[in-house]
Design an enzyme around this catalytic site. Sequence first.
Site, PDB file in Angstrom:
ATOM      1  N   HIS A  33     -33.140  30.793 -96.968  1.00  0.00           N
ATOM      2  CA  HIS A  33     -34.352  30.618 -97.767  1.00  0.00           C
ATOM      3  C   HIS A  33     -35.328  29.733 -97.017  1.00  0.00           C
ATOM      4  O   HIS A  33     -35.022  29.163 -95.981  1.00  0.00           O
ATOM      5  CB  HIS A  33     -34.045  30.051 -99.162  1.00  0.00           C
ATOM      6  CG  HIS A  33     -33.642  28.628 -99.209  1.00  0.00           C
ATOM      7  ND1 HIS A  33     -34.050  27.768-100.206  1.00  0.00           N
ATOM      8  CD2 HIS A  33     -32.872  27.875 -98.398  1.00  0.00           C
ATOM      9  CE1 HIS A  33     -33.530  26.575-100.022  1.00  0.00           C
ATOM     10  NE2 HIS A  33     -32.816  26.604 -98.923  1.00  0.00           N
ATOM     11  N   CYS A  92     -36.946  21.717 -94.976  1.00  0.00           N
ATOM     12  CA  CYS A  92     -36.659  22.844 -95.878  1.00  0.00           C
ATOM     13  C   CYS A  92     -37.794  23.857 -95.908  1.00  0.00           C
ATOM     14  O   CYS A  92     -37.625  24.962 -96.410  1.00  0.00           O
ATOM     15  CB  CYS A  92     -36.374  22.341 -97.285  1.00  0.00           C
ATOM     16  SG  CYS A  92     -34.858  21.381 -97.398  1.00  0.00           S
ATOM     17  N   HIS A  96     -34.116  28.624 -93.064  1.00  0.00           N
ATOM     18  CA  HIS A  96     -32.781  28.082 -92.800  1.00  0.00           C
ATOM     19  C   HIS A  96     -31.792  28.679 -93.797  1.00  0.00           C
ATOM     20  O   HIS A  96     -32.181  29.404 -94.707  1.00  0.00           O
ATOM     21  CB  HIS A  96     -32.786  26.547 -92.888  1.00  0.00           C
ATOM     22  CG  HIS A  96     -33.100  26.022 -94.254  1.00  0.00           C
ATOM     23  ND1 HIS A  96     -34.376  26.026 -94.791  1.00  0.00           N
ATOM     24  CD2 HIS A  96     -32.295  25.488 -95.211  1.00  0.00           C
ATOM     25  CE1 HIS A  96     -34.350  25.487 -96.000  1.00  0.00           C
ATOM     26  NE2 HIS A  96     -33.086  25.164 -96.288  1.00  0.00           N
ATOM     27  N   HIS A 114     -27.752  28.195 -95.989  1.00  0.00           N
ATOM     28  CA  HIS A 114     -26.726  27.303 -96.522  1.00  0.00           C
ATOM     29  C   HIS A 114     -25.451  28.100 -96.798  1.00  0.00           C
ATOM     30  O   HIS A 114     -25.493  29.301 -97.059  1.00  0.00           O
ATOM     31  CB  HIS A 114     -27.164  26.678 -97.858  1.00  0.00           C
ATOM     32  CG  HIS A 114     -28.333  25.770 -97.753  1.00  0.00           C
ATOM     33  ND1 HIS A 114     -28.267  24.515 -97.218  1.00  0.00           N
ATOM     34  CD2 HIS A 114     -29.630  25.942 -98.127  1.00  0.00           C
ATOM     35  CE1 HIS A 114     -29.454  23.943 -97.268  1.00  0.00           C
ATOM     36  NE2 HIS A 114     -30.306  24.805 -97.820  1.00  0.00           N
ATOM     37  N   ASP A 168     -25.068  36.913-101.815  1.00  0.00           N
ATOM     38  CA  ASP A 168     -24.362  36.682-100.559  1.00  0.00           C
ATOM     39  C   ASP A 168     -25.049  37.406 -99.407  1.00  0.00           C
ATOM     40  O   ASP A 168     -25.336  38.597 -99.484  1.00  0.00           O
ATOM     41  CB  ASP A 168     -22.903  37.121-100.672  1.00  0.00           C
ATOM     42  CG  ASP A 168     -22.072  36.651 -99.499  1.00  0.00           C
ATOM     43  OD1 ASP A 168     -22.349  35.551 -98.975  1.00  0.00           O
ATOM     44  OD2 ASP A 168     -21.154  37.389 -99.100  1.00  0.00           O
ATOM     45  N   HIS A 169     -25.327  36.667 -98.348  1.00  0.00           N
ATOM     46  CA  HIS A 169     -26.005  37.173 -97.155  1.00  0.00           C
ATOM     47  C   HIS A 169     -27.357  37.790 -97.489  1.00  0.00           C
ATOM     48  O   HIS A 169     -27.737  38.820 -96.943  1.00  0.00           O
ATOM     49  CB  HIS A 169     -25.107  38.147 -96.381  1.00  0.00           C
ATOM     50  CG  HIS A 169     -24.008  37.441 -95.666  1.00  0.00           C
ATOM     51  ND1 HIS A 169     -22.868  37.033 -96.309  1.00  0.00           N
ATOM     52  CD2 HIS A 169     -23.899  37.040 -94.381  1.00  0.00           C
ATOM     53  CE1 HIS A 169     -22.081  36.414 -95.438  1.00  0.00           C
ATOM     54  NE2 HIS A 169     -22.681  36.402 -94.257  1.00  0.00           N
ATOM     55  N   GLU A 179     -25.514  22.987-102.150  1.00  0.00           N
ATOM     56  CA  GLU A 179     -26.177  23.515-100.956  1.00  0.00           C
ATOM     57  C   GLU A 179     -25.478  23.036 -99.692  1.00  0.00           C
ATOM     58  O   GLU A 179     -25.423  23.750 -98.697  1.00  0.00           O
ATOM     59  CB  GLU A 179     -27.633  23.043-100.887  1.00  0.00           C
ATOM     60  CG  GLU A 179     -28.580  23.877-101.671  1.00  0.00           C
ATOM     61  CD  GLU A 179     -30.027  23.578-101.322  1.00  0.00           C
ATOM     62  OE1 GLU A 179     -30.871  24.373-101.740  1.00  0.00           O
ATOM     63  OE2 GLU A 179     -30.328  22.575-100.650  1.00  0.00           O
TER      64      GLU A 179
END
Length: 138
Positions: free
Chosen positions: A17, A36, A40, A42, A80-81, A121
């Site tokens: 995100h 942020c 990037h 997490h 996810d992903h 996170e």
Amino acid sequence: MPRSAHIQCELFFEASHRIQRDDWSQERNQQLFGRCNRLHGHSYRLRVALHGPIDPDSGMVMNFTDLKRILRARVLDRLDHSHLNDHLGDLSTAENLLWWIVEQLRGHLDLSLVHRLELWETRTACAYLTQEDLRDYL
């Protein structure tokens, strides 16, 4: 007097995100959101705790298999992903993601049973909702 209990499960997902406001200048975004503001990712940990009566027939508040199935289908399979901004828009914070998760669970999980919903996170930083937050929302 009926007995009650707390149950909890954890699931993990990876997502990217970038936190920014499209209506702000790059300088203002950088000033408020810092690192942020850059793209990037997490390794998220979602922890769901339920509290409710123990069913006398099953001996459970809820079957863990059913809870995990709902969480995977409604949340993990979607996130996810993925790139969280595609789901949440520009303010893809952990706090906003928690409320997005609540909306995905609405109608599929009895939200009155949710005692605590945590989204980690990093190993040291999380946002969470309590039963009180959800009660006010419902």
